[in-house]
Design an enzyme around this catalytic site. Structure first.
Site, PDB file in Angstrom:
ATOM      1  N   GLN A 176       0.846  -1.196   0.000  1.00  0.00           N
ATOM      2  CA  GLN A 176       0.000   0.000   0.000  1.00  0.00           C
ATOM      3  C   GLN A 176       0.882   1.247   0.000  1.00  0.00           C
ATOM      4  OE1 GLN A 176      -3.497  -0.616   3.011  1.00  0.00           O
ATOM      5  NE2 GLN A 176      -1.807  -1.916   3.613  1.00  0.00           N
ATOM      6  N   ILE A 196       3.522   4.111  -1.045  1.00  0.00           N
ATOM      7  CA  ILE A 196       3.844   4.792  -2.301  1.00  0.00           C
ATOM      8  C   ILE A 196       5.339   5.123  -2.355  1.00  0.00           C
ATOM      9  CG2 ILE A 196       1.496   5.604  -2.679  1.00  0.00           C
ATOM     10  CD1 ILE A 196       2.296   8.347  -1.609  1.00  0.00           C
ATOM     11  N   HIS A 208      -1.549   1.307  -4.244  1.00  0.00           N
ATOM     12  CA  HIS A 208      -1.972   2.701  -4.020  1.00  0.00           C
ATOM     13  C   HIS A 208      -1.122   3.700  -4.816  1.00  0.00           C
ATOM     14  CE1 HIS A 208      -4.087   1.682   0.061  1.00  0.00           C
ATOM     15  NE2 HIS A 208      -4.741   1.253  -0.985  1.00  0.00           N
ATOM     16  N   CYS A 254      -1.013  11.913 -16.533  1.00  0.00           N
ATOM     17  CA  CYS A 254      -1.746  12.933 -17.298  1.00  0.00           C
ATOM     18  C   CYS A 254      -3.243  12.688 -17.140  1.00  0.00           C
ATOM     19  CB  CYS A 254      -1.361  12.851 -18.773  1.00  0.00           C
ATOM     20  SG  CYS A 254      -2.352  13.956 -19.797  1.00  0.00           S
ATOM     21  N   CYS A 280       2.732  19.115 -19.229  1.00  0.00           N
ATOM     22  CA  CYS A 280       2.661  17.655 -19.363  1.00  0.00           C
ATOM     23  C   CYS A 280       3.467  17.215 -20.582  1.00  0.00           C
ATOM     24  CB  CYS A 280       1.203  17.248 -19.510  1.00  0.00           C
ATOM     25  SG  CYS A 280       1.009  15.526 -19.910  1.00  0.00           S
ATOM     26  N   GLY A 286       2.798  -4.567   9.024  1.00  0.00           N
ATOM     27  CA  GLY A 286       2.808  -3.123   9.278  1.00  0.00           C
ATOM     28  C   GLY A 286       1.661  -2.356   8.663  1.00  0.00           C
ATOM     29  N   SER A 328      -2.491  -1.123   9.456  1.00  0.00           N
ATOM     30  CA  SER A 328      -3.483  -1.050  10.526  1.00  0.00           C
ATOM     31  C   SER A 328      -4.794  -1.742  10.163  1.00  0.00           C
ATOM     32  CB  SER A 328      -3.774   0.422  10.858  1.00  0.00           C
ATOM     33  OG  SER A 328      -4.286   1.082   9.720  1.00  0.00           O
ATOM     34  N   LEU A 366       3.648  -4.011  14.916  1.00  0.00           N
ATOM     35  CA  LEU A 366       4.155  -3.504  16.192  1.00  0.00           C
ATOM     36  C   LEU A 366       3.112  -3.708  17.293  1.00  0.00           C
ATOM     37  CD1 LEU A 366       6.621  -1.967  17.288  1.00  0.00           C
ATOM     38  CD2 LEU A 366       5.465   0.159  16.664  1.00  0.00           C
TER      39      LEU A 366
HETATM   40  N1  APR Z   1       7.008  -2.244  12.683  1.00  0.00           N
HETATM   41  C1  APR Z   1       5.851  -2.878  12.401  1.00  0.00           C
HETATM   42  N2  APR Z   1       4.659  -2.255  12.382  1.00  0.00           N
HETATM   43  C2  APR Z   1       4.643  -0.935  12.640  1.00  0.00           C
HETATM   44  C3  APR Z   1       5.815  -0.204  12.940  1.00  0.00           C
HETATM   45  C4  APR Z   1       7.047  -0.927  12.957  1.00  0.00           C
HETATM   46  N3  APR Z   1       8.221  -0.327  13.222  1.00  0.00           N
HETATM   47  N4  APR Z   1       5.467   1.078  13.177  1.00  0.00           N
HETATM   48  C5  APR Z   1       4.150   1.152  13.022  1.00  0.00           C
HETATM   49  N5  APR Z   1       3.639  -0.055  12.701  1.00  0.00           N
HETATM   50  C6  APR Z   1       2.242  -0.423  12.417  1.00  0.00           C
HETATM   51  C7  APR Z   1       1.231   0.299  13.271  1.00  0.00           C
HETATM   52  O1  APR Z   1       0.996  -0.437  14.468  1.00  0.00           O
HETATM   53  C8  APR Z   1       0.013   0.308  12.355  1.00  0.00           C
HETATM   54  O2  APR Z   1      -0.789  -0.850  12.553  1.00  0.00           O
HETATM   55  O3  APR Z   1       1.979  -0.026  11.092  1.00  0.00           O
HETATM   56  C9  APR Z   1       0.598   0.269  10.959  1.00  0.00           C
HETATM   57  C10 APR Z   1       0.484   1.583  10.189  1.00  0.00           C
HETATM   58  O4  APR Z   1      -0.863   1.854   9.975  1.00  0.00           O
HETATM   59  P1  APR Z   1      -1.345   3.087   9.095  1.00  0.00           P
HETATM   60  O5  APR Z   1      -0.645   4.330   9.503  1.00  0.00           O
HETATM   61  O6  APR Z   1      -2.837   3.090   9.112  1.00  0.00           O
HETATM   62  O7  APR Z   1      -0.796   2.733   7.631  1.00  0.00           O
HETATM   63  P2  APR Z   1      -1.411   1.748   6.536  1.00  0.00           P
HETATM   64  O8  APR Z   1      -2.112   0.605   7.168  1.00  0.00           O
HETATM   65  O9  APR Z   1      -0.329   1.457   5.576  1.00  0.00           O
HETATM   66  O10 APR Z   1      -2.492   2.680   5.858  1.00  0.00           O
HETATM   67  C11 APR Z   1      -3.214   2.182   4.753  1.00  0.00           C
HETATM   68  O11 APR Z   1      -4.200   4.322   4.436  1.00  0.00           O
HETATM   69  O12 APR Z   1      -4.272   6.630   4.259  1.00  0.00           O
HETATM   70  C12 APR Z   1      -4.114   5.452   3.591  1.00  0.00           C
HETATM   71  O13 APR Z   1      -3.308   5.283   1.428  1.00  0.00           O
HETATM   72  C13 APR Z   1      -2.865   5.323   2.763  1.00  0.00           C
HETATM   73  O14 APR Z   1      -1.779   3.283   2.087  1.00  0.00           O
HETATM   74  C14 APR Z   1      -2.301   3.975   3.180  1.00  0.00           C
HETATM   75  C15 APR Z   1      -3.512   3.294   3.788  1.00  0.00           C
END
Ligand code: APR
Length: 235
Positions: A94, A96, A112, A120, A139, A179, A181, A206
């Site tokens: 996910q 970028i 993503h 474009c 562009c 990693g 959420s 984590l």
């Molecule tokens: N090691 C492992 N996990 C970790 C660490 C680490 N060092 N640090 C943070 N985390 C975990 C957190 O506990 C959390 O569950 O990574 C997760 C990050 O969650 P988000 O910030 O919600 O990121 P993500 O799940 O990638 O978000 C999904 O949301 O806004 C959109 O497009 C954006 O791709 C993104 C999507």
């Protein structure tokens, strides 16, 4: 693990890049604590105030290109595993950022989009960029300004490669989320798609996320990912 897997799908989220110095989205001091999602990550926000959106992604891109931002041990462990694993392996991210490819991952889908690409609005052609761009940037295909947008998927838009991802999820016997959420659909539902087809599901994070994987391994990605994938190869 019950038996050696033959086909693996890995999903990564912002947590795998956190220890490389890239902030996650939903941490208390994360990106969405300091920026309104509706302003910088929706088509409507881009229509209302494109300059703000360009600025947001230009900042993210410059941050990613800073010298001290590098792939960490978790990115490297996944690339090594892919190289050594004799079965099918697909990495869906996910994120970028470009840290997986810099670590050497090959079979990788950016569902993503990618920070180092722009698109474009007329032709949908995608171009690589390491530079800032905005409303005034001409562009490369239509030779006019005002037609370029970041090649990222915003809320309300369909992620890329969904057919390919769903096919891999339906065929895999092991699904591992690292990693993430689990707040954003459709990625948050991948483990259920895999489970329906009887794949084993594992979460490396984590913290607890509330999703019901078969196995949860808690710890920083730079520790748990090398350990987990090292063990998987030894099976
Ligand atoms: N090691 C492992 N996990 C970790 C660490 C680490 N060092 N640090 C943070 N985390 C975990 C957190 O506990 C959390 O569950 O990574 C997760 C990050 O969650 P988000 O910030 O919600 O990121 P993500 O799940 O990638 O978000 C999904 O949301 O806004 C959109 O497009 C954006 O791709 C993104 C999507």
């Amino acid at each position: 693990m019950n038996s050696s897997p033959r086909s693996i799908v890995v999903l990564t989220g912002a947590g795998i890049s956190a220890e490389s110095g890239i902030e996650t989205f939903r941490a208390v001091d994360g990106l969405w604590a300091n920026h309104d999602v509706n302003d910088v990550a929706t088509p409507e926000g881009f229509e209302r105030n494109p300059q703000l959106v360009y600025q947001f992604y230009n900042q993210r891109r410059q941050q990613l290109l800073a010298e001290d931002i590098r792939p960490n041990a978790a990115h490297t462990a996944l690339a090594k595993f892919e190289h050594d694993f004799p079965g099918e392996f697909l990495l869906v991210t996910q994120n970028i950022d470009n840290l997986h490819e810099r670590a050497g991952s090959q079979n990788l889908l950016h569902m993503h989009g990618e920070l180092l690409k722009m698109r474009c609005l007329n032709s949908r052609m995608v171009f690589e960029t390491r530079e800032n761009f905005d409303f005034d940037t001409e562009c490369q295909c239509c030779r006019s300004p005002g037609n370029l947008r970041p090649h990222v998927v915003w809320f309300g838009e369909m992620p890329f490669f969904m057919n390919q991802i769903n096919m891999a999820l339906e065929a895999c016997d092991l699904f591992i989320a690292i990693g993430t959420s689990g707040n954003v659909y459709p990625a948050s539902g991948f483990y259920q798609t895999a489970k329906i087809r009887k794949a084993r599901t594992v979460e490396l994070n984590l913290d607890q996320t509330g999703s019901s994987f078969d196995t949860h391994v808690y710890g920083p990605a730079t520790e748990v990912v090398p350990e987990f994938f090292g063990d998987l190869l030894d099976q």
